[in-house]
Design a protein around this motif. Structure first.
Motif: not given
Length: 292
Positions: A65, A49, A245, A57-58, A46-47, A51-52, A69, A266
């Motif tokens: 989410q 991706t 996306y 992401w949130d 996940e970290n 958007l991490a 992935t 990013r």
């Protein structure tokens, strides 16, 4: 004045060739392909991706989410497939050239392993994602067509090296991420195992060609450095695929891509991914600071 020819590449590859032979595996039997993957498991860390670390992401639901992935894993593996196809075409054209006669034996190992990598990446994408993402537009090399043969050859192998180093950063991380399905970890682990040799070879051949360029056409070094910095940025940008996306059910994909790529979190992540490669290029004399 005669244009300097590319001098034969002479490298000490006994250790790498021995490792390739002793570490050989059958890619068609080494993996235990499950019929399905657990629906609540991420396919990419996940970290890692795109958007991490961002508010975007949130803002996603947990379902979005997880979906992201999955589709970014398919995009990542698709990028591997297209990148391998490109590098194989370059290496096959050179494998029996006089310039590469001394390294031809290792190149045979390289071609065989990369072909197998392309197969198991495609297997994952087609079995579990039902598709590959199309190849993205490549960075045009028009700006280097006027350079010397040595400079153009250096850029070919530099592109291969950059591709492999970026991919290996992701492989090494995901190979040990227990949150991922076993098959995803295994594919990343096996690829990382082989890529460590390929990166070592790539750095050696890069250094050999760069030495020739410095000796014959030192004024071209900053031009090569500028192209490679652009290629680093291009390579990172390919990870941000708006199609992923959309497939994850996230609206306004193109706008989201722009927002994500410009977000400070990013940009920091990009620097981390490229840190090892930039350090190598800097030490070699073709790093980011040479471009300025």
């Amino acid at each position: 004045m005669a244009v300097p020819k590319i001098e034969p590449i002479v490298l000490e590859l006994d250790r790498l060739e021995s490792m390739a032979e002793s570490g050989y595996y059958n890619p068609y039997t080494i993996f235990d392909w499950p019929d399905t993957i657990e629906p609540d498991m991420p396919w990419m860390s996940e970290n890692l991706t795109t958007l991490a670390g961002t508010p975007m992401w949130d803002e996603l639901t947990r379902e979005q989410q997880i979906a992201l992935t999955r589709y970014e894993a398919i995009n990542f593996f698709s990028l591997n497939i297209h990148g391998i196809r490109e590098l194989l075409s370059e290496v096959v054209m050179r494998i029996h050239d006089r310039t590469y006669a001394d390294v031809s034996e290792f190149l045979h190992h390289f071609i065989g392993e990369e072909n197998e990598h392309m197969w198991f990446f495609a297997q994952f994408c087609l079995r579990y994602g039902g598709r590959l993402y199309p190849a993205q537009p490549t960075l045009q090399a028009d700006s280097v067509e006027h350079l010397s043969p040595v400079a153009r050859e250096l850029i070919v192998f530099a592109r291969i090296l950059i591709f492999e180093e970026i991919v290996d950063y992701y492989n090494a991380y995901m190979a040990t991420d227990e949150s991922l399905p076993h098959i995803a970890r295994e594919i990343n682990r096996v690829h990382h195992q082989d890529e460590s040799r390929h990166v070592a070879f790539g750095r050696m051949i890069f250094t050999s060609l760069l030495d020739q360029l410095v000796k014959n056409d030192p004024d071209e070094v900053p031009l090569v450095a500028e192209y490679l910095e652009n290629y680093l940025q291009y390579s990172i940008a390919t990870l941000y695929n708006p199609a992923a996306y959309r497939d994850a059910g996230i609206p306004d994909a193109l706008a989201l891509r722009r927002r994500a790529m410009e977000h400070p979190a990013r940009l920091e992540a990009h620097d981390q991914v490229l840190k090892r490669t930039r350090k190598f290029l800097s030490r070699a004399g073709v790093g980011k600071e040479v471009v300025k």
